[in-house]
Enzyme design. Structure first.
Site, PDB file in Angstrom:
ATOM      1  N   THR A 185     119.804 -46.770  -9.107  1.00  0.00           N
ATOM      2  CA  THR A 185     120.971 -46.229  -9.815  1.00  0.00           C
ATOM      3  C   THR A 185     121.822 -45.435  -8.831  1.00  0.00           C
ATOM      4  OG1 THR A 185     119.805 -46.133 -11.918  1.00  0.00           O
ATOM      5  CG2 THR A 185     121.645 -44.609 -11.660  1.00  0.00           C
ATOM      6  N   GLY A 186     123.140 -45.494  -9.027  1.00  0.00           N
ATOM      7  CA  GLY A 186     124.038 -44.701  -8.183  1.00  0.00           C
ATOM      8  C   GLY A 186     125.022 -45.598  -7.455  1.00  0.00           C
ATOM      9  N   SER A 187     125.905 -44.974  -6.691  1.00  0.00           N
ATOM     10  CA  SER A 187     126.980 -45.748  -6.059  1.00  0.00           C
ATOM     11  C   SER A 187     126.446 -46.689  -4.980  1.00  0.00           C
ATOM     12  CB  SER A 187     128.035 -44.801  -5.482  1.00  0.00           C
ATOM     13  OG  SER A 187     127.434 -43.909  -4.567  1.00  0.00           O
ATOM     14  N   GLY A 228     119.168 -45.935  -3.840  1.00  0.00           N
ATOM     15  CA  GLY A 228     119.771 -44.960  -2.940  1.00  0.00           C
ATOM     16  C   GLY A 228     118.925 -43.705  -2.874  1.00  0.00           C
ATOM     17  N   ALA A 229     119.439 -42.681  -2.192  1.00  0.00           N
ATOM     18  CA  ALA A 229     118.755 -41.376  -2.137  1.00  0.00           C
ATOM     19  C   ALA A 229     119.803 -40.300  -1.895  1.00  0.00           C
ATOM     20  CB  ALA A 229     117.718 -41.364  -1.020  1.00  0.00           C
ATOM     21  N   ASP A 230     119.452 -39.084  -2.245  1.00  0.00           N
ATOM     22  CA  ASP A 230     120.349 -37.950  -1.988  1.00  0.00           C
ATOM     23  C   ASP A 230     120.085 -37.351  -0.612  1.00  0.00           C
ATOM     24  OD1 ASP A 230     121.739 -37.873  -4.586  1.00  0.00           O
ATOM     25  OD2 ASP A 230     119.686 -37.645  -5.301  1.00  0.00           O
ATOM     26  N   GLU A 232     113.453 -44.278 -11.781  1.00  0.00           N
ATOM     27  CA  GLU A 232     113.473 -44.658 -10.355  1.00  0.00           C
ATOM     28  C   GLU A 232     112.096 -44.456  -9.729  1.00  0.00           C
ATOM     29  OE1 GLU A 232     118.108 -43.655  -9.226  1.00  0.00           O
ATOM     30  OE2 GLU A 232     116.638 -42.064  -9.069  1.00  0.00           O
TER      31      GLU A 232
HETATM   32  C1  5RP Z   1     120.217 -41.418  -8.962  1.00  0.00           C
HETATM   33  C2  5RP Z   1     119.771 -41.353  -7.550  1.00  0.00           C
HETATM   34  C3  5RP Z   1     120.685 -41.930  -6.528  1.00  0.00           C
HETATM   35  O1  5RP Z   1     119.994 -42.888  -5.793  1.00  0.00           O
HETATM   36  C4  5RP Z   1     121.140 -40.832  -5.614  1.00  0.00           C
HETATM   37  O2  5RP Z   1     121.716 -39.790  -6.406  1.00  0.00           O
HETATM   38  C5  5RP Z   1     122.165 -41.328  -4.605  1.00  0.00           C
HETATM   39  O3  5RP Z   1     123.345 -41.671  -5.258  1.00  0.00           O
HETATM   40  P1  5RP Z   1     124.548 -42.323  -4.493  1.00  0.00           P
HETATM   41  O4  5RP Z   1     124.109 -43.658  -4.008  1.00  0.00           O
HETATM   42  O5  5RP Z   1     125.643 -42.417  -5.537  1.00  0.00           O
HETATM   43  O6  5RP Z   1     124.928 -41.408  -3.358  1.00  0.00           O
HETATM   44  O7  5RP Z   1     118.721 -40.876  -7.207  1.00  0.00           O
HETATM   45  O8  5RP Z   1     119.321 -40.749  -9.813  1.00  0.00           O
END
Ligand code: 5RP
Length: 231
Positions: A34-36, A90-92, A111
């Site tokens: 999930t996420g961009s 993805g990851a933060d 996730e």
């Molecule tokens: C969602 C997540 C996303 O993978 C994480 O926030 C990264 O998001 P993005 O790809 O939009 O930067 O863990 O719960």
């Protein structure tokens, strides 16, 4: 975390996604993040399906499920899956030892289930996500609403400062009907220990420290693709 412009960040997310989707093969059960950044991977996967790739997939959020169905990706129910061949998310934040903070989008519980079921859990990022120590990004914690105060107190006893996540002036509610506490523990010297301590808290459904769950991080940096493997 390096700061990069939005345009470069998106170009890097796309490049990492294209690279990761190459690992998917016919017959795979694929976990979709999930996420961009994960959205770029969903779009690339849809392109490969249009040119003949045969896979099935499971989604880590309602939003991802909707995106995947709209893109023509066949979706299975996560609850029916005993294992997943490959997942892309993805990851933060991530470190070179492949510890992660995830959950910026609030999908951390599903996730984590997908990452735990995956034989090959691939994380894709732009170059702003690589850090020496986790913790500049607050650790998202999904909490069952009735246990909110209890979990909040427990986070404080572990040295964290929690803040309830809001969206549009309302409490943020996860796909599972729960709240998110974003917890600031400062820079985290021992993420494995903190992860175990958080796992002990009743009413805490999941936290965003992903330790030992990742096989590979594919990070794009400018025109380069850098891969970090778990072994
Ligand atoms: C969602 C997540 C996303 O993978 C994480 O926030 C990264 O998001 P993005 O790809 O939009 O930067 O863990 O719960």
């Amino acid at each position: 975390m390096d700061s990069i412009g939005k345009e470069q960040q998106n170009a890097e997310k796309l490049a990492a996604a294209i690279e990761a989707v190459k690992f998917i093969k016919d017959g795979d059960v694929v976990g979709l993040g999930t996420g961009s950044t994960a959205t770029f991977a969903i779009q690339e996967l849809a392109k490969r399906i249009k040119t003949g790739l045969k896979i099935t997939a499971a989604a880590s959020s309602i939003k991802t499920e909707e995106l995947a169905i709209a893109a023509g990706i066949p979706i299975l129910k996560l609850e029916n899956l005993g294992s997943i061949d490959i997942s892309i998310d993805g990851a933060d934040e991530f470190t070179e030892s492949l510890d992660l903070i995830k959950g910026g989008g609030g999908a951390l519980f599903r996730e984590k289930i997908i990452a735990s079921l995956s034989k090959n859990a691939i994380i894709i990022t732009d170059s702003s996500k690589k850090v020496k120590l986790l913790g500049a990004f607050k650790v998202p914690i999904e909490v069952v609403p009735l246990a909110y105060q209890y979990v909040f107190n427990k986070i404080e006893t572990l040295g964290g400062a929690g803040k309830l996540r809001n969206k549009d002036n309302q409490k943020f509610i996860t796909d599972n009907g729960n709240y998110i506490i974003d917890a600031d523990f400062g820079l985290i010297d021992n993420p494995e220990k903190l992860s175990s301590q958080l796992n002990e808290i009743d009413g805490l459904l999941a936290h965003g420290l992903f330790i030992g769950l990742t096989a590979k991080v594919i990070m794009a940096k400018g025109n380069e693709i850098l891969t970090f493997n778990s072994f």
